[in-house]
Scaffold this active site. Structure first.
Site, mmCIF file in Angstrom:
data_model
loop_
_atom_site.group_PDB
_atom_site.id
_atom_site.type_symbol
_atom_site.label_atom_id
_atom_site.label_comp_id
_atom_site.label_asym_id
_atom_site.label_seq_id
_atom_site.Cartn_x
_atom_site.Cartn_y
_atom_site.Cartn_z
ATOM 1 N N LEU A 70 -35.343 -21.493 -43.689
ATOM 2 C CA LEU A 70 -35.949 -20.153 -43.680
ATOM 3 C C LEU A 70 -35.511 -19.389 -42.421
ATOM 4 C CD1 LEU A 70 -38.038 -18.106 -44.853
ATOM 5 C CD2 LEU A 70 -39.793 -19.291 -43.529
ATOM 6 N N THR A 71 -35.668 -20.028 -41.253
ATOM 7 C CA THR A 71 -35.469 -19.343 -39.971
ATOM 8 C C THR A 71 -34.030 -18.879 -39.764
ATOM 9 O OG1 THR A 71 -37.220 -20.704 -39.018
ATOM 10 C CG2 THR A 71 -35.706 -19.661 -37.455
ATOM 11 N N GLU A 72 -33.915 -17.718 -39.115
ATOM 12 C CA GLU A 72 -32.603 -17.192 -38.709
ATOM 13 C C GLU A 72 -32.703 -16.734 -37.260
ATOM 14 O OE1 GLU A 72 -31.509 -14.118 -41.478
ATOM 15 O OE2 GLU A 72 -31.690 -15.468 -43.194
ATOM 16 N N ASN A 75 -32.646 -13.925 -35.840
ATOM 17 C CA ASN A 75 -33.545 -12.799 -35.578
ATOM 18 C C ASN A 75 -34.786 -12.800 -36.464
ATOM 19 O OD1 ASN A 75 -31.963 -11.613 -33.508
ATOM 20 N ND2 ASN A 75 -30.519 -10.950 -35.089
ATOM 21 N N ALA A 76 -35.060 -13.923 -37.083
ATOM 22 C CA ALA A 76 -36.250 -14.020 -37.952
ATOM 23 C C ALA A 76 -36.886 -15.388 -37.769
ATOM 24 C CB ALA A 76 -35.866 -13.797 -39.405
ATOM 25 N N GLN A 92 -62.762 -44.395 -12.092
ATOM 26 C CA GLN A 92 -63.434 -43.554 -13.084
ATOM 27 C C GLN A 92 -62.591 -42.329 -13.466
ATOM 28 O OE1 GLN A 92 -67.165 -41.434 -12.212
ATOM 29 N NE2 GLN A 92 -68.091 -42.672 -13.821
ATOM 30 N N ILE A 147 -51.318 -40.463 -15.764
ATOM 31 C CA ILE A 147 -51.864 -41.815 -15.580
ATOM 32 C C ILE A 147 -50.791 -42.773 -15.080
ATOM 33 C CG2 ILE A 147 -52.798 -43.818 -16.861
ATOM 34 C CD1 ILE A 147 -54.456 -41.751 -18.492
ATOM 35 N N GLU A 195 -42.804 -24.711 -37.683
ATOM 36 C CA GLU A 195 -43.632 -24.428 -38.869
ATOM 37 C C GLU A 195 -44.708 -23.382 -38.551
ATOM 38 O OE1 GLU A 195 -44.554 -27.330 -41.768
ATOM 39 O OE2 GLU A 195 -42.871 -28.606 -41.229
#
Ligand SMILES: Cc1cc2nc3c(=O)[nH]c(=O)nc-3n(C[C@H](O)[C@H](O)[C@H](O)COP(=O)(O)OP(=O)(O)OC[C@H]3O[C@@H](n4cnc5c(N)ncnc54)[C@H](O)[C@@H]3O)c2cc1C
Length: 384
Positions: free
Chosen positions: A124-126, A128-129, A278, A337, A363
């Protein structure tokens, strides 16, 4: 937490978990570093029959739905959010056929996807879209029984590794989003080639490529639904696959917590394991709580969709937003961590942090998902 999965769903989860632990985890860092596609793992998935968990039995699948797909994506992503995408993006490429394909199209394309012989992709993606998908420029011009495709799709997952593509192109500019049409395009069709392969921050084992169409002739039999329905095909597909992105996020987050927890019990500072502090305990408590909340929302959304709910955009967007934001927070805390070791590539959490980022972007970005949620809320309120 008990999610009351069926016996079959639990078997699928255990199988995917075993593949993740035994086959993917040992090679995840290597694939990330090299940025190569995991063909050997795809073969393992194909041999395990997992590729078709969400495909109906009559087309060679196991007959499950979105929940089964999410369970597999989650477990594989626990070991590597990039490798899992070969499977997840095939789901994205297959759902337009599952939802809108006619019997002939389903019989032709789904069995090879279900068996793992072929991968799928969704274009779908281009350039500029992106968020504004209605801005696509790829055209499909009618010529007798054929449509001639011209244009370039950008950042397509599984791009140059897939065989079956769903591609959305503009067939009538004057009709705006109602002038788009979705086509099934096969690899090897003259005029269809692959362009740039991307070098990415994370999910580096996933292939992200351009699809290039230069006078590529596609027969009208390969139209999904009918001419002018392309935007609807794309939007309804994404509503059903976003929980898969959310599941990927939950898996990445769980992988990061598991590693941080193990590390905190081994790392000694001030003559005691850092898990006795803790500050570390509270971080891990928050991580676990957020992951469980995200998982509950993902599973419930999947059940909602599999149960036949029609209006699913809001729930689908919610679980994608919540799970991906959780994955980002949790992976950042996992790095914290591990301290300086968390920053080093020898330890898996820095990769998990890079992998998590994409779940907030693709998406539909989380900003766009929040727009969707808010619009639905307002719509619902105005009906009361
Ligand atoms: C690794 C990767 C894999 C991908 N795989 C696929 C694929 O398989 N198939 C496919 O078709 N596409 C794919 N995509 C494309 C992806 O879906 C888009 O990147 C995404 O939809 C966002 O578009 P954009 O990147 O052009 O961002 P833009 O639309 O340019 O957005 C830029 C920023 O502006 C914000 N923004 C834009 N509009 C609004 C608004 N109205 N309100 C608030 N904020 C806004 C965005 O949230 C973002 O923060 C992939 C992308 C990547 C990076």
């Amino acid at each position: 937490m008990e999610y009351f999965l069926t016996e079959e769903q639990l078997m699928i989860k255990e199988l995917a978990a075993r593949i993740a632990d035994e086959k993917i985890a040992p090679v995840a860092l290597e694939y990330d570093e090299k940025g190569t596609f995991p063909h050997d793992i795809v073969n393992v998935l194909a041999d395990s029959d997992l590729c078709g968990v969400y495909i109906p039995e009559e087309y060679g699948g196991l007959g499950g739905g979105i929940l089964e797909m999410a369970i597999v994506v989650e477990e594989l992503s626990r070991a590597c959010g990039g490798i899992s995408l070969a499977f997840a993006a095939t789901g994205l490429g297959s759902f337009p056929i599952l939802l809108f394909g006619n019997e002939e199209q389903k019989k032709k394309y789904l069995p090879d996807i279900a068996s793992g012989k072929k991968l799928a992709a969704f274009g779908l993606t281009e350039a500029n879209a992106g968020s504004d998908a209605a801005g696509i420029q790829t055209t499909a011009t009618k010529d007798g029984d054929y449509y001639v495709l011209n244009g370039t799709k950008q950042w397509i997952t599984n791009g140059s590794e897939a065989d079956t593509f769903t591609v959305v192109a503009c067939t009538n500019r004057s009709k705006g989003a109602r002038g788009f049409t979705a086509f099934i395009v096969e690899k090897g069709t003259p005029g269809f080639s692959f362009g740039k392969k991307e070098n990415k921050m994370g999910i580096r084992a996933s292939n992200t490529s351009e699809l290039v169409f230069e006078n590529c002739r596609i027969h009208k039999d390969n139209i999904l639904a009918r001419e002018g329905m392309g935007f609807i095909v794309a939007m309804k597909t994404l509503d059903r696959t976003r929980p898969g992105v959310a599941a990927q996020a939950v898996g990445i987050a769980q992988g990061a917590l598991n590693y941080a927890l193990k590390y905190s019990r081994e790392r000694v500072q001030f003559n005691q394991p850092i898990s006795s502090f803790q500050a570390i305990q509270h971080m891990m408590a928050d991580m676990a709580t957020q992951i469980e909340a995200a998982r509950a929302l993902v599973y419930q959304t999947c059940k909602h969709i599999d149960g036949g709910a029609k209006d699913i955009s809001k729930e689908s967007a919610m679980c994608k937003v919540f799970a991906s934001d959780t994955a980002m927070k949790v992976t950042i805390d996992a790095v914290q961590i591990l301290g300086g070791y968390g920053y080093m590539k020898e330890y898996p959490v820095e990769k998990m942090m890079r992998d998590a980022k994409i779940t907030q972007i693709y998406e539909g970005t989380n900003q766009i998902q929040r727009n969707v949620i808010a619009l639905e809320l307002i719509k619902e309120a105005s009906k009361k």
